[in-house]
Design an enzyme around this catalytic site. Structure first.
Site, PDB file in Angstrom:
ATOM      1  N   CYS A   1     -20.855  42.068  20.144  1.00  0.00           N
ATOM      2  CA  CYS A   1     -21.965  41.299  19.578  1.00  0.00           C
ATOM      3  C   CYS A   1     -23.076  42.220  19.098  1.00  0.00           C
ATOM      4  O   CYS A   1     -23.748  41.958  18.096  1.00  0.00           O
ATOM      5  CB  CYS A   1     -22.498  40.307  20.598  1.00  0.00           C
ATOM      6  SG  CYS A   1     -23.201  41.071  22.089  1.00  0.00           S
TER       7      CYS A   1
ATOM      8  N   HIS B   1     -26.103  39.628  26.307  1.00  0.00           N
ATOM      9  CA  HIS B   1     -25.567  39.133  25.043  1.00  0.00           C
ATOM     10  C   HIS B   1     -26.646  39.244  23.977  1.00  0.00           C
ATOM     11  O   HIS B   1     -27.830  39.020  24.247  1.00  0.00           O
ATOM     12  CB  HIS B   1     -25.117  37.671  25.194  1.00  0.00           C
ATOM     13  CG  HIS B   1     -24.365  37.141  24.011  1.00  0.00           C
ATOM     14  ND1 HIS B   1     -23.371  37.856  23.370  1.00  0.00           N
ATOM     15  CD2 HIS B   1     -24.459  35.961  23.342  1.00  0.00           C
ATOM     16  CE1 HIS B   1     -22.888  37.131  22.373  1.00  0.00           C
ATOM     17  NE2 HIS B   1     -23.536  35.986  22.329  1.00  0.00           N
TER      18      HIS B   1
ATOM     19  N   ASN C   1     -25.912  32.864  17.222  1.00  0.00           N
ATOM     20  CA  ASN C   1     -25.038  33.392  18.269  1.00  0.00           C
ATOM     21  C   ASN C   1     -23.758  33.904  17.619  1.00  0.00           C
ATOM     22  O   ASN C   1     -23.027  33.128  16.987  1.00  0.00           O
ATOM     23  CB  ASN C   1     -24.707  32.276  19.266  1.00  0.00           C
ATOM     24  CG  ASN C   1     -23.832  32.746  20.407  1.00  0.00           C
ATOM     25  OD1 ASN C   1     -23.452  33.915  20.484  1.00  0.00           O
ATOM     26  ND2 ASN C   1     -23.493  31.834  21.308  1.00  0.00           N
TER      27      ASN C   1
END
Length: 336
Positions: free
Chosen positions: A68, A224, A249
């Site tokens: 990510c 994250h 996201n």
């Protein structure tokens, strides 16, 4: 018509095999290696192209690789044509061209200079679908190709499992990156940083991270990273001013269950026309979060200085252009 997926460039340095997928073998990627096949874009979809016509369709989704942090950093390339062409040279033949060879070159900033990484366009798939990064427009392949070049630079895809957005932004921009931590920060600092972010939203790549999730945060997973895709002022029916941040996201699904989530109660405080306009802007994985919730749920923001011209960056404080230099970090948070 482009040639078939035979007789094309095959990269001997980064072969389509397990050694290019995993190194240590200590991540969840290892058990899947036997199921992964390598396909070229024209074997995955009917009309592959590098970039989508709509910039918003270039938003990245993460896939099964825990990178990510890299995908969020790639948003910097959507802010500057000069930077995009520096990292992804524009004169390369693609699948629509007669001169297509299956060979692509990307550039990364490493230890004070731009380094070229050449790859073939065979990409890891499960079935006939990309198993790592892809775009909202699944016919656009700039992101999975850039991810493959970055994996080659690091030795294998598994080496990208967990990292820091600040490091990837330096590698992609060759410029300066700042990280602002909100935990324990004074109110004046928080307000000042949000004001700067609002001013810079059109030119700066901005990411936010959750380092320790809080109860009630839905899928705001610990360690994250997310991309901040927009910041807008809004108003309630009674004239109260709001600052709303649109957050993406990279998992590609909506995950915010706060009061400004898609089904949140606070949208009723807004005029229906205004709330409908804001909600209609959301892509897969995006959500709106109000300033106070943002400061409570996210622990830090990473901001890349904008690239204005080739080999120049602009100060987010003075607006002056300077030659790029490297910023380093000693923090030990890794985001996956």
């Amino acid at each position: 018509m482009p040639p078939p997926a035979t007789g094309l460039f095959v990269d001997p340095e980064f072969p389509a095999c397990v050694s290019s997928l995993v190194g240590r073998g200590d991540t969840p990627l290892s058990p899947l290696c036997d199921r992964i096949t390598w396909l070229r874009p024209q074997e995955i979809c009917a009309s592959p192209h590098l970039f989508p016509e709509n910039r918003r369709d270039a938003l990245g989704k993460q896939g099964i690789l825990g990178d990510c942090w890299f995908i969020c950093a790639c948003s910097a390339l959507q802010k500057s044509h000069a930077l995009l062409h520096q990292v992804f040279p524009a004169d390369q033949s693609t699948w629509e061209d007669q001169g297509y060879t299956g060979r692509f070159t990307c550039r990364f900033w490493r230890f004070g200079r731009w380094v070229e990484v050449t790859i073939d366009d065979r990409l890891p798939c499960l079935g006939r679908k990309l198993c790592f990064s892809h775009c909202q427009d699944q016919g656009a392949f700039w992101l999975p190709l850039l991810e493959k070049a970055y994996a080659k630079l690091h030795g294998c895809y598994e080496a990208l499992w967990a990292g820091q957005v600040v490091d990837a932004l330096v590698d992609i921009t060759g410029g300066l990156v700042e990280r602002w931590t909100f935990d324990f920060a004074e109110e004046g600092f928080r307000e000042g940083m949000l004001s700067r972010m609002l001013d810079m939203k059109e030119t700066c790549a901005m990411s936010c991270s959750v380092l320790h999730s809080r109860e009630g945060s839905g899928d705001l997973a610990q360690f994250h990273a997310f991309t901040i895709t927009d910041i807008q002022h809004g108003f309630t029916k009674d004239g109260q001013s709001l600052l709303l941040l649109r957050v993406h996201n990279p998992w590609g699904r909506s995950c915010w269950k706060g009061s400004w989530g898609e089904s949140g109660d606070n949208w009723a405080l807004m005029d229906q026309t205004e709330s409908s306009r804001l909600l209609a802007q959301l892509q897969d994985g995006e959500f709106w979060v109000e300033k106070e919730e943002f400061l409570r749920e996210f622990n830090e923001v990473t901001v890349a200085f904008p690239v204005i011209e080739k080999d120049q960056i602009q100060s987010i404080w003075t607006g002056e252009c300077r030659f790029p230099s490297i910023s380093y970090t000693t923090d030990l948070w890794f985001l996956d």
